[in-house]
Write a protein that holds these residues in place. Structure first.
Motif, PDB file in Angstrom:
ATOM      1  N   ILE A  24      60.078  48.546 -12.317  1.00 24.27           N
ATOM      2  CA  ILE A  24      61.291  48.016 -12.447  1.00 24.27           C
ATOM      3  C   ILE A  24      61.453  47.808 -13.902  1.00 24.27           C
ATOM      4  O   ILE A  24      62.764  47.858 -14.408  1.00 24.27           O
ATOM      5  CB  ILE A  24      61.483  46.786 -11.637  1.00 24.27           C
ATOM      6  N   LEU A  25      60.771  47.243 -14.554  1.00 25.93           N
ATOM      7  CA  LEU A  25      60.769  46.501 -16.086  1.00 25.93           C
ATOM      8  C   LEU A  25      60.809  47.888 -17.156  1.00 25.93           C
ATOM      9  O   LEU A  25      61.045  47.766 -18.253  1.00 25.93           O
ATOM     10  CB  LEU A  25      59.945  45.855 -16.300  1.00 25.93           C
ATOM     11  N   GLY A  26      60.471  49.171 -16.697  1.00 25.77           N
ATOM     12  CA  GLY A  26      60.305  50.213 -17.631  1.00 25.77           C
ATOM     13  C   GLY A  26      59.141  50.326 -18.300  1.00 25.77           C
ATOM     14  O   GLY A  26      59.081  51.147 -19.185  1.00 25.77           O
ATOM     15  N   LEU A  27      58.092  49.450 -18.034  1.00 24.92           N
ATOM     16  CA  LEU A  27      56.999  49.345 -18.541  1.00 24.92           C
ATOM     17  C   LEU A  27      55.954  50.645 -18.510  1.00 24.92           C
ATOM     18  O   LEU A  27      55.257  51.021 -19.557  1.00 24.92           O
ATOM     19  CB  LEU A  27      55.973  48.544 -18.316  1.00 24.92           C
ATOM     20  N   SER A  28      56.332  51.444 -17.414  1.00 21.30           N
ATOM     21  CA  SER A  28      55.413  52.494 -17.126  1.00 21.30           C
ATOM     22  C   SER A  28      55.929  53.736 -18.053  1.00 21.30           C
ATOM     23  O   SER A  28      55.253  54.655 -18.328  1.00 21.30           O
ATOM     24  CB  SER A  28      55.820  53.001 -15.753  1.00 21.30           C
ATOM     25  N   ALA A  29      57.130  53.590 -18.361  1.00 24.08           N
ATOM     26  CA  ALA A  29      57.640  54.812 -19.419  1.00 24.08           C
ATOM     27  C   ALA A  29      56.629  54.687 -20.885  1.00 24.08           C
ATOM     28  O   ALA A  29      56.553  55.658 -21.301  1.00 24.08           O
ATOM     29  CB  ALA A  29      59.165  54.651 -19.754  1.00 24.08           C
ATOM     30  N   ILE A  30      56.444  53.186 -21.238  1.00 22.17           N
ATOM     31  CA  ILE A  30      55.642  53.058 -22.343  1.00 22.17           C
ATOM     32  C   ILE A  30      54.281  53.488 -22.004  1.00 22.17           C
ATOM     33  O   ILE A  30      53.707  54.277 -22.843  1.00 22.17           O
ATOM     34  CB  ILE A  30      55.639  51.698 -22.823  1.00 22.17           C
ATOM     35  N   LEU A  31      53.721  53.350 -20.758  1.00 21.27           N
ATOM     36  CA  LEU A  31      52.375  53.586 -20.520  1.00 21.27           C
ATOM     37  C   LEU A  31      52.393  55.245 -20.636  1.00 21.27           C
ATOM     38  O   LEU A  31      51.280  55.994 -21.064  1.00 21.27           O
ATOM     39  CB  LEU A  31      51.945  53.344 -19.161  1.00 21.27           C
ATOM     40  N   HIS A  32      53.499  55.871 -20.487  1.00 20.36           N
ATOM     41  CA  HIS A  32      53.787  57.423 -19.878  1.00 20.36           C
ATOM     42  C   HIS A  32      53.693  57.928 -21.446  1.00 20.36           C
ATOM     43  O   HIS A  32      52.956  58.930 -21.929  1.00 20.36           O
ATOM     44  CB  HIS A  32      54.626  57.874 -19.338  1.00 20.36           C
ATOM     45  N   MET A  33      54.067  57.270 -22.376  1.00 20.20           N
ATOM     46  CA  MET A  33      54.270  57.612 -23.947  1.00 20.20           C
ATOM     47  C   MET A  33      52.829  57.340 -24.507  1.00 20.20           C
ATOM     48  O   MET A  33      52.551  58.081 -25.597  1.00 20.20           O
ATOM     49  CB  MET A  33      55.227  57.080 -24.398  1.00 20.20           C
ATOM     50  N   SER A  34      52.227  56.359 -24.057  1.00 15.36           N
ATOM     51  CA  SER A  34      50.943  55.994 -24.639  1.00 15.36           C
ATOM     52  C   SER A  34      49.836  56.827 -24.121  1.00 15.36           C
ATOM     53  O   SER A  34      49.374  56.154 -23.034  1.00 15.36           O
ATOM     54  CB  SER A  34      50.868  54.528 -24.771  1.00 15.36           C
ATOM     55  N   SER A  69      52.060  53.988 -11.664  1.00 12.84           N
ATOM     56  CA  SER A  69      53.116  53.363 -12.275  1.00 12.84           C
ATOM     57  C   SER A  69      54.176  54.721 -12.640  1.00 12.84           C
ATOM     58  O   SER A  69      55.173  54.350 -12.423  1.00 12.84           O
ATOM     59  CB  SER A  69      52.672  52.842 -13.400  1.00 12.84           C
ATOM     60  N   ILE A  70      53.214  55.743 -13.160  1.00  9.20           N
ATOM     61  CA  ILE A  70      54.207  56.954 -13.543  1.00  9.20           C
ATOM     62  C   ILE A  70      54.892  57.479 -11.984  1.00  9.20           C
ATOM     63  O   ILE A  70      56.042  57.748 -12.014  1.00  9.20           O
ATOM     64  CB  ILE A  70      53.320  57.974 -14.005  1.00  9.20           C
ATOM     65  N   PHE A  71      54.321  57.418 -11.032  1.00  6.42           N
ATOM     66  CA  PHE A  71      54.850  57.903  -9.462  1.00  6.42           C
ATOM     67  C   PHE A  71      56.124  56.966  -9.353  1.00  6.42           C
ATOM     68  O   PHE A  71      57.119  57.392  -8.981  1.00  6.42           O
ATOM     69  CB  PHE A  71      53.811  57.667  -8.387  1.00  6.42           C
ATOM     70  N   PHE A  72      56.066  55.783  -9.279  1.00  2.85           N
ATOM     71  CA  PHE A  72      57.065  54.689  -9.056  1.00  2.85           C
ATOM     72  C   PHE A  72      58.173  55.083  -9.934  1.00  2.85           C
ATOM     73  O   PHE A  72      59.443  55.050  -9.875  1.00  2.85           O
ATOM     74  CB  PHE A  72      56.693  53.296  -8.913  1.00  2.85           C
ATOM     75  N   LEU A  73      57.810  55.248 -11.265  1.00  2.00           N
ATOM     76  CA  LEU A  73      58.939  55.500 -12.304  1.00  2.00           C
ATOM     77  C   LEU A  73      59.803  56.747 -11.968  1.00  2.00           C
ATOM     78  O   LEU A  73      61.063  56.706 -12.048  1.00  2.00           O
ATOM     79  CB  LEU A  73      58.286  55.851 -13.508  1.00  2.00           C
ATOM     80  N   ALA A  74      59.234  57.765 -11.161  1.00  2.75           N
ATOM     81  CA  ALA A  74      59.882  58.818 -10.987  1.00  2.75           C
ATOM     82  C   ALA A  74      60.607  58.896  -9.567  1.00  2.75           C
ATOM     83  O   ALA A  74      61.446  59.488  -9.331  1.00  2.75           O
ATOM     84  CB  ALA A  74      58.777  60.083 -11.160  1.00  2.75           C
ATOM     85  N   ALA A 113      71.143  48.006 -10.744  1.00  5.99           N
ATOM     86  CA  ALA A 113      69.987  49.069 -10.425  1.00  5.99           C
ATOM     87  C   ALA A 113      68.787  48.547 -10.554  1.00  5.99           C
ATOM     88  O   ALA A 113      67.873  48.848  -9.494  1.00  5.99           O
ATOM     89  CB  ALA A 113      70.110  50.070 -11.603  1.00  5.99           C
ATOM     90  N   THR A 114      68.399  47.432 -11.412  1.00  5.16           N
ATOM     91  CA  THR A 114      67.008  46.642 -11.021  1.00  5.16           C
ATOM     92  C   THR A 114      67.006  45.993  -9.703  1.00  5.16           C
ATOM     93  O   THR A 114      65.868  45.918  -9.086  1.00  5.16           O
ATOM     94  CB  THR A 114      67.209  45.635 -12.376  1.00  5.16           C
ATOM     95  N   MET A 115      68.127  45.398  -9.232  1.00  8.03           N
ATOM     96  CA  MET A 115      67.927  44.510  -7.858  1.00  8.03           C
ATOM     97  C   MET A 115      67.734  45.731  -6.802  1.00  8.03           C
ATOM     98  O   MET A 115      67.004  45.273  -5.990  1.00  8.03           O
ATOM     99  CB  MET A 115      69.400  43.928  -7.841  1.00  8.03           C
ATOM    100  N   GLN A 116      68.200  46.815  -6.912  1.00  7.81           N
ATOM    101  CA  GLN A 116      68.245  47.659  -5.874  1.00  7.81           C
ATOM    102  C   GLN A 116      66.733  48.253  -6.009  1.00  7.81           C
ATOM    103  O   GLN A 116      66.140  48.399  -4.830  1.00  7.81           O
ATOM    104  CB  GLN A 116      69.273  48.935  -6.029  1.00  7.81           C
ATOM    105  N   MET A 117      66.433  48.540  -7.228  1.00  9.25           N
ATOM    106  CA  MET A 117      64.835  48.958  -7.219  1.00  9.25           C
ATOM    107  C   MET A 117      63.971  47.925  -6.977  1.00  9.25           C
ATOM    108  O   MET A 117      62.802  48.199  -6.151  1.00  9.25           O
ATOM    109  CB  MET A 117      64.417  49.374  -8.638  1.00  9.25           C
ATOM    110  N   ALA A 118      64.261  46.730  -7.010  1.00 12.51           N
ATOM    111  CA  ALA A 118      63.557  45.479  -6.352  1.00 12.51           C
ATOM    112  C   ALA A 118      63.498  45.478  -4.863  1.00 12.51           C
ATOM    113  O   ALA A 118      62.105  45.550  -4.031  1.00 12.51           O
ATOM    114  CB  ALA A 118      63.797  44.330  -6.784  1.00 12.51           C
ATOM    115  N   VAL A 119      64.467  45.800  -4.069  1.00 16.06           N
ATOM    116  CA  VAL A 119      64.532  45.805  -2.846  1.00 16.06           C
ATOM    117  C   VAL A 119      63.835  47.033  -2.462  1.00 16.06           C
ATOM    118  O   VAL A 119      63.094  46.814  -1.331  1.00 16.06           O
ATOM    119  CB  VAL A 119      66.116  46.064  -2.396  1.00 16.06           C
ATOM    120  N   LEU A 120      64.167  48.044  -2.831  1.00 15.47           N
ATOM    121  CA  LEU A 120      63.237  49.443  -2.293  1.00 15.47           C
ATOM    122  C   LEU A 120      61.914  49.149  -2.381  1.00 15.47           C
ATOM    123  O   LEU A 120      61.072  49.451  -1.581  1.00 15.47           O
ATOM    124  CB  LEU A 120      63.812  50.426  -3.194  1.00 15.47           C
ATOM    125  N   SER A 121      61.448  48.463  -3.598  1.00 13.01           N
ATOM    126  CA  SER A 121      59.885  48.099  -3.925  1.00 13.01           C
ATOM    127  C   SER A 121      59.502  47.474  -2.617  1.00 13.01           C
ATOM    128  O   SER A 121      58.128  47.509  -1.971  1.00 13.01           O
ATOM    129  CB  SER A 121      59.756  47.590  -5.087  1.00 13.01           C
TER     130      SER A 121
END
Length: 203
Positions: A55-65, A123-128, A141-149
């Motif tokens: 939701i916070l986009g941190l998994s994108a950072i994890l994916h790049m690192s 994390s990568i799975f949920f980001l995708a 979009a953030t609220m909708q992702m939170a509801v889906l989560s």
């Protein structure tokens, strides 16, 4: 608005046997239905950080690192190997002391939490996965992702509990046979070891 596609896809994802399912089932067989529910709670709680990261986009950072990803992956694999060794070593000696049930349940929940939190691929799975079901017309979009989560977590908990209760159904056929207990514990230990090896060897 909730889509049928999201519900069906989530159900399929949750139903696929993975580390959390195996952990929940093993507790249901050896320690009873309460332990299986504790395991389900722990495994479900273990996906919260991954969902928050998505939701916070941190998994994108994890994916790049690559270093961060590999570090968490190896830690997760090492923990699965630790669980496998412990179950193999304690073969035939599993006892659940009702006098310290609360401590036992806390330990089960903690182990389930660690099993899932130490898997960076979630994390990568949920980001995708989650963004596929975000409506372009959504006010947030953030609220909708939170509801889906939250819905995904509820489905995970429900399915895992059903797995655990089903496993508990065969418990009475297992507890009176030391040989079956030994074989099943070693089987679960082997599965945990295999999952740990898979985590390390796959990209």
């Amino acid at each position: 608005m909730m889509s049928t596609e999201f519900l069906l896809t989530s159900l399929v994802v949750v139903l696929i046997p993975g580390t959390g399912v195996i952990y929940t089932i093993s507790n249901g067989v050896f320690l009873g239905w309460r332990a299986s529910i504790a395991a389900a709670v722990g495994c479900t709680a273990g996906i919260i950080p991954h969902l928050l990261a998505s939701i916070l986009g941190l998994s994108a950072i994890l994916h790049m690192s690559a270093l961060a990803f590999q570090s968490i992956k190896f830690a997760g694999a090492a923990y699965l190997m630790y669980l496998a060794w412990g179950m193999w070593r304690d073969t035939g000696a599993l006892q659940f002391d009702s006098s310290c049930a609360n401590m036992g349940y806390r330990k089960i929940i903690t182990r389930g939490f660690l099993i899932n939190i130490l898997n960076p691929k979630l994390s990568i799975f949920f980001l995708a996965f989650l963004p596929l079901f975000i409506s372009p017309d959504a006010a947030s979009a953030t609220m909708q992702m939170a509801v889906l989560s939250i819905i995904f977590m509820a489905m995970t908990l429900g399915v895992f509990i059903l797995y655990g209760l089903s496993a508990n159904g065969v418990r009475k056929h297992v507890v009176n046979s030391p040989k079956i207990i030994v074989r099943m514990q070693r089987a679960f230990a082997t599965i945990f070891a295999a999952l740990g090896a898979k985590l390390v060897l796959t990209d």
